[in-house]
Design an enzyme around this catalytic site. Structure first.
Site, PDB file in Angstrom:
ATOM      1  N   ASP A  99      -0.078  10.532   5.571  1.00  0.00           N
ATOM      2  CA  ASP A  99       0.258  10.269   6.974  1.00  0.00           C
ATOM      3  C   ASP A  99       1.177  11.327   7.570  1.00  0.00           C
ATOM      4  OD1 ASP A  99      -1.309   8.087   6.629  1.00  0.00           O
ATOM      5  OD2 ASP A  99       0.351   6.659   6.451  1.00  0.00           O
ATOM      6  N   ASP A 103      -7.632   3.744  -0.245  1.00  0.00           N
ATOM      7  CA  ASP A 103      -6.341   4.043   0.400  1.00  0.00           C
ATOM      8  C   ASP A 103      -5.289   3.128  -0.245  1.00  0.00           C
ATOM      9  OD1 ASP A 103      -4.617   5.100   2.305  1.00  0.00           O
ATOM     10  OD2 ASP A 103      -5.256   3.733   3.896  1.00  0.00           O
ATOM     11  N   GLU A 142      -1.191   3.461  -4.310  1.00  0.00           N
ATOM     12  CA  GLU A 142      -0.017   3.915  -5.105  1.00  0.00           C
ATOM     13  C   GLU A 142       0.436   2.874  -6.112  1.00  0.00           C
ATOM     14  OE1 GLU A 142      -0.220   3.962  -1.733  1.00  0.00           O
ATOM     15  OE2 GLU A 142      -0.868   6.046  -1.697  1.00  0.00           O
TER      16      GLU A 142
HETATM   17  C1  NOJ Z   1      -2.879   4.572   5.608  1.00  0.00           C
HETATM   18  C2  NOJ Z   1      -3.652   5.849   5.529  1.00  0.00           C
HETATM   19  O1  NOJ Z   1      -2.829   6.886   5.075  1.00  0.00           O
HETATM   20  C3  NOJ Z   1      -4.258   6.166   6.883  1.00  0.00           C
HETATM   21  O2  NOJ Z   1      -4.986   7.352   6.809  1.00  0.00           O
HETATM   22  C4  NOJ Z   1      -5.131   5.007   7.347  1.00  0.00           C
HETATM   23  O3  NOJ Z   1      -5.632   5.288   8.625  1.00  0.00           O
HETATM   24  C5  NOJ Z   1      -4.293   3.726   7.384  1.00  0.00           C
HETATM   25  N1  NOJ Z   1      -3.737   3.484   6.088  1.00  0.00           N
HETATM   26  C6  NOJ Z   1      -5.110   2.512   7.823  1.00  0.00           C
HETATM   27  O4  NOJ Z   1      -6.063   2.185   6.881  1.00  0.00           O
END
Ligand code: NOJ
Length: 928
Positions: A598, A521, A524
């Site tokens: 998100d 995660d 970027e």
């Molecule tokens: C950002 C991610 O996009 C999300 O899916 C995740 O739950 C959070 N980071 C926490 O790790």
């Protein structure tokens, strides 16, 4: 009437304001706040006024067409006039160019710049070359990108013709390079289809010092933010090379619809940008991103596809820097303008008769999508966070109790000890191995989050710092920024030595547990303290290249390093890793799944998830999904049902929720919502053989798993802007998810032919393509089969995909108007790479006028592996179907009869337990 209009406008404004408030827009630059974007848009306007370009031309004495590695090679000269417009020209910059025609309708060209090896303002750790390695990450290592055999017309000299023509031996593709006004015309089957530098927007901001800057500008250029960045959040950028953008225009002749260039939360068909921001490709963290927007998101794939009936073209801009793309639809053509902050111009053009072939050609170069483990295309249950081992095992057993199949459970950020990756929170997960073993009993898998940022001052980050494996400041010190754990460093997976360190860390973490997988995660990279939520552009990576040049491919380097490490760490060396990445670039499809980040639990985000997934599918990255039923917020029961009905078709099928959202695991839902959701998830499991076959086809030819209508019916004019319905692979399953609150019916576009409503198998005939309103009460998902298809299912409920592996098969035959249908089944062990050495089975089924046959195209040495029985054959009674009373079955010299049962409404007939096995050749004849 006026009042209503006015009221609706106000409403629209309110809605738009509502949306712009979702993400803090002001953190990101607009084009006019970005030096190189503003400069190039200005240049474009000036060039269009001037309608001539004198600065760029090819030096005829530099042309080489023989004894080179390329079809054509020459120098473009950029001539900067002397300041006072005097007699002698000012400065000439040499821009080496090559042009290649490749096999299979591909053209590649590259424009670089000869640069001084020192930097006047620079520090010696910075590599002074333009970054020319994006293709090395984007292209598949085994792709053949060498030029094809070509014919060259060399009559430009001495007869003084101003162009040179390169033609493929089969004459399918020819390229005309114009010399005095640099321009490339590309012909497909004798027709002009694409023009490069048509509007003379080629702009290579060449190397120069601050002192030389003003005197080295063309009259059409601006000097805005050449050597500084005035944007509030990136003022610190040292811009060591000053202006160095590259830009070019492409005109797609006869094309009025272009697609691609993810990632944006926008429609499938790209919008005209003449009066708006350009589309931006710049990987950033955009929590609760804006909708219908051209703003950048987590991933970037710089491939644009233009299509019309009978022809399609792809433009692949192989550049990993911050990039903006302008689109102008004209009546008979589409004009596009590509602007990147740094790097070289490296372009691959794909020409074909239809868009599917463009996607296929593109993945021939960048790599086919991986064939994932079959379990990973089952259902994934995720949440930020499952708190401890007990929580994980409770979710696990409750899913079983409620009869809901699933394959993967996920651990988000909080499983770590104080957000230190490669550790476990000791009290909550005292014995991860025990937990993994328990999950494995039912064949289940666990995914854990590992981000590329590492909290300072613990053994892992210390190892990374001391081995100089972290991303550096431009003075070569280790860069420190802020993310989840507070002060952190970032692994530099562009450097091969850093990748070795990463491998060591992953190896230690996986503990030989083959059911443990990884989620990269925030890659970027997301940096809370950084400009535009990401890394400062003057950081340095392996090879001395600036973040500016490699930004959009950093995420890919992280997940590729993780993937390679996982592959080597598993005790079963042949095991396929499962890996999810948030950030991606061209080529990411080879190793990781991705998702749309998100989103929010509301109807607009459900709606946009379909075109977003379709876009990734057509640019060769089909293993994608959106968080069901919205990451932030709490969905209403209606939204949750509709989201599962849509999400069951996402190639990556995962429920996920924010840490502040209420628990919503499907077994917690109130009836009847729970049963409806359970049945949707079961539908996915029954269709796993069909999904897996679609993934296999995609891994062979790169084509989509979710197909927009114009991919399946490119001959139909009316389908080019439809992005709210789609086909599953080449299976004939047509889906129209309901994405509107309160809707009880939907309008579905049908091509002509015979169609079946999936559940009832009731047929209806469409004479000419048109829309039909279909009933869609809450429990019903509008799903159809286009006649001509055979679908393969496994209809018995099991708790996980692993437990279904040897379950019997159901064949569903849906004939077309001519009474014909065909289908395919691919299957293998679902877990390892053994399929690469022939351990798979590939079967075709054909039906014609009452005769169904199976043909084995490939069978492994040990056929027993795939000894599933066929337990049911269902034949829909389309217009041409027979009214039969028994079926005659034949296998080798054996023949036997089986009775035929009629469904209640006589929509289909069923032949139960026909005594057939998958790995045998057989036929079945219906008799009246
Ligand atoms: C950002 C991610 O996009 C999300 O899916 C995740 O739950 C959070 N980071 C926490 O790790």
């Amino acid at each position: 009437m006026h009042l209503t209009n006015f009221a609706s406008r106000i409403l629209l404004v309110l809605v738009l304001i509502g949306q712009t408030l979702a993400f803090t827009d002001y953190l990101l630059k607009s084009c006019s706040q970005s030096g190189f974007c503003l400069r190039n848009r200005h240049y474009a306007r000036e060039m269009q006024k001037a309608r001539k370009q004198e600065a760029y031309s090819i030096d005829p004495t530099s042309i080489q067409t023989q004894d080179t590695d390329h079809s054509f090679q020459a120098n473009i000269l950029k001539r900067v006039p002397s300041q006072n417009g005097g007699e002698a020209s000012g400065k000439t910059i040499v821009l080496p160019l090559f042009v290649d025609i490749l096999d299979g309708g591909k053209v590649r060209f590259k424009i670089n710049e000869l640069r001084n090896s020192t930097l006047e303002r620079g520090v010696d750790v910075i590599n002074p070359k333009r970054y020319d390695e994006a293709y090395m990450w984007a292209f598949d290592k085994s792709a053949n990108v060498s030029p094809a055999d070509v014919d060259i017309s060399t009559s430009y000299w001495p007869s003084r013709r101003d162009d040179i023509e390169i033609k493929s031996k089969d004459s399918e593709v020819s390229v005309r390079v114009h010399l005095t006004k640099f321009r490339i015309e590309i012909f497909y089957r004798g027709k002009l289809v694409l023009v490069v530098n048509d509007r003379m927007l080629l702009n290579v901001e060449h190397q120069r010092s601050l002192q030389e800057n003003a005197s080295q500008k063309l009259p059409e250029e601006l000097t805005f933010n050449d050597f500084e960045d005035s944007f509030q959040y990136s003022k610190e950028d040292s811009l060591p090379f000053g202006p160095e953008s590259v830009a070019l225009d492409f005109t797609l002749i006869g094309i009025n619809d272009v697609y691609g260039i993810p990632e944006h939360a926008d429609s499938l068909r790209l919008k005209d940008t003449q009066n708006t921001e350009p589309y931006r490709l710049f990987n950033v963290d955009v929590f609760e991103y804006n909708l219908q927007a051209k703003t950048p998101m987590y991933g970037a794939i710089p491939l644009m596809i233009g299509a019309k009936p009978g022809f399609a073209a792809g433009v692949f801009w192989v550049n990993s820097a911050d990039t903006w793309v302008d689109i102008e639809y004209d009546e008979s053509e589409t004009k596009t303008h590509w602007i990147s902050e740094a790097g070289v111009i490296d372009v691959m053009i794909f020409l074909a008769d239809n868009p599917l072939e463009v996607t296929s050609a593109y993945t021939e170069v960048t790599g086919r999508p991986q064939l994932p483990m079959i379990s990973s295309i089952g259902y994934h249950q995720c949440r930020w966070n499952y708190n401890d081992e007990k929580d994980v095992l409770t979710v696990d057993s409750q899913m079983d109790k409620a009869g809901i199949p699933y394959d993967f459970i996920w651990l988000d950020l909080e499983y770590t000890d104080d957000k230190k990756f490669f550790t476990w929170k000791p009290d909550a997960f005292p014995n991860p191995e025990r937990m993994l073993r328990k999950l494995w009993k039912l064949g289940r898998n666990l995914v854990t989050l590992i981000d590329p940022h590492l909290k300072i001052n613990y053994n892992v980050s210390e190892l990374v710092e001391t081995s100089k494996s972290s991303v550096r400041n431009h003075d070569d010190s280790s860069y420190h920024g802020h993310c989840w754990p507070g002060e952190s460093i970032w692994i530099d997976t562009l450097s091969s030595s850093a990748r070795k360190v990463w491998r060591q860390l992953i190896d230690g973490f996986l503990m030989n547990y083959d059911n443990l997988h990884i989620w990269n995660d925030m890659n970027e990279p997301s940096i809370f303290s950084g400009p535009e939520t990401t890394a400062p552009k003057d950081l340095l990576h392996g090879g001395g290249f600036e973040e500016r040049s490699v930004h959009n491919l950093y995420g890919l380097t992280v997940h590729e390093a993780t993937y390679e490490a996982m592959k080597e760490s598993y005790s079963n060396k042949a095991k396929r890793p499962f890996l999810l990445t948030r950030s991606f670039f061209a080529g990411s499809q080879r190793t990781a799944a991705t998702w749309t980040g998100d989103n929010v639990a509301n109807w607009d985000y459900l709606h946009i998830s379909v075109p977003m997934c379709l876009t990734n599918n057509i640019v060769g990255y089909p293993f994608i999904g959106a968080d069901i039923a919205g990451f932030s917020g709490d969905p209403t029961p209606e939204l949750l049902i509709r989201w599962y009905q849509a999400g069951v078709w996402y190639p990556f099928f995962r429920g996920h929720a924010h840490i502040d959202a209420e628990r919503r695991e499907p077994y917690l839902l109130q009836e009847p919502v729970r049963s409806i959701v359970r049945d949707i998830i079961r539908l996915r499991y029954s269709l796993l053989p069909t999904f897996y076959t679609a993934f296999h086809v995609s891994s062979i030819n790169g084509t989509p798993i979710m197909n927009p209508l114009f991919y399946v019916h490119p001959e139909l004019e009316g389908v080019y802007d439809i992005d709210d319905q789609f086909y599953l692979g080449q299976t004939g399953l047509l889906v129209k998810p309901v994405t509107e609150e309160g809707a009880t019916e939907v309008s579905v576009f049908f091509p002509s032919g015979l169609f079946y409503e999936y559940e009832s198998m009731k047929s209806f005939s469409i004479d000419k393509p048109r829309r039909i309103t279909i009933d869609a009460p809450l429990e019903k998902l509008p799903l159809f089969i286009e006649g001509g298809t055979i679908i393969v299912r496994r209809d018995r409920y099991r708790r996980s995909s692993k437990l279904m592996a040897n379950d019997p098969i159901t064949l569903l035959v849906a004939p077309n108007k001519e009474g014909r249908a065909s289908g395919k089944l691919y299957t293998d062990d679902g877990e390892t790479f053994a399929f690469q050495t022939g351990e798979y089975i590939d079967i075709s089924f054909d039906y014609e006028q009452g005769v169904l046959t199976s043909r084995i195209n490939h069978k492994p040495s040990d056929g027993q592996l795939f000894a599933s029985k066929i337990e049911k054959i269902i034949i829909a009674k389309g217009d041409a179907a027979q009214s039969s009373s028994y079926a005659l079955l034949k296998k080798g010299s054996n023949e036997w009869m089986q009775s035929v049962e009629y469904s209640e409404e006589s929509n289909f007939i069923t032949i139960k337990n026909p005594h057939l096995n998958l790995q045998e050749m057989w036929s079945m004849i219906l008799h009246g």
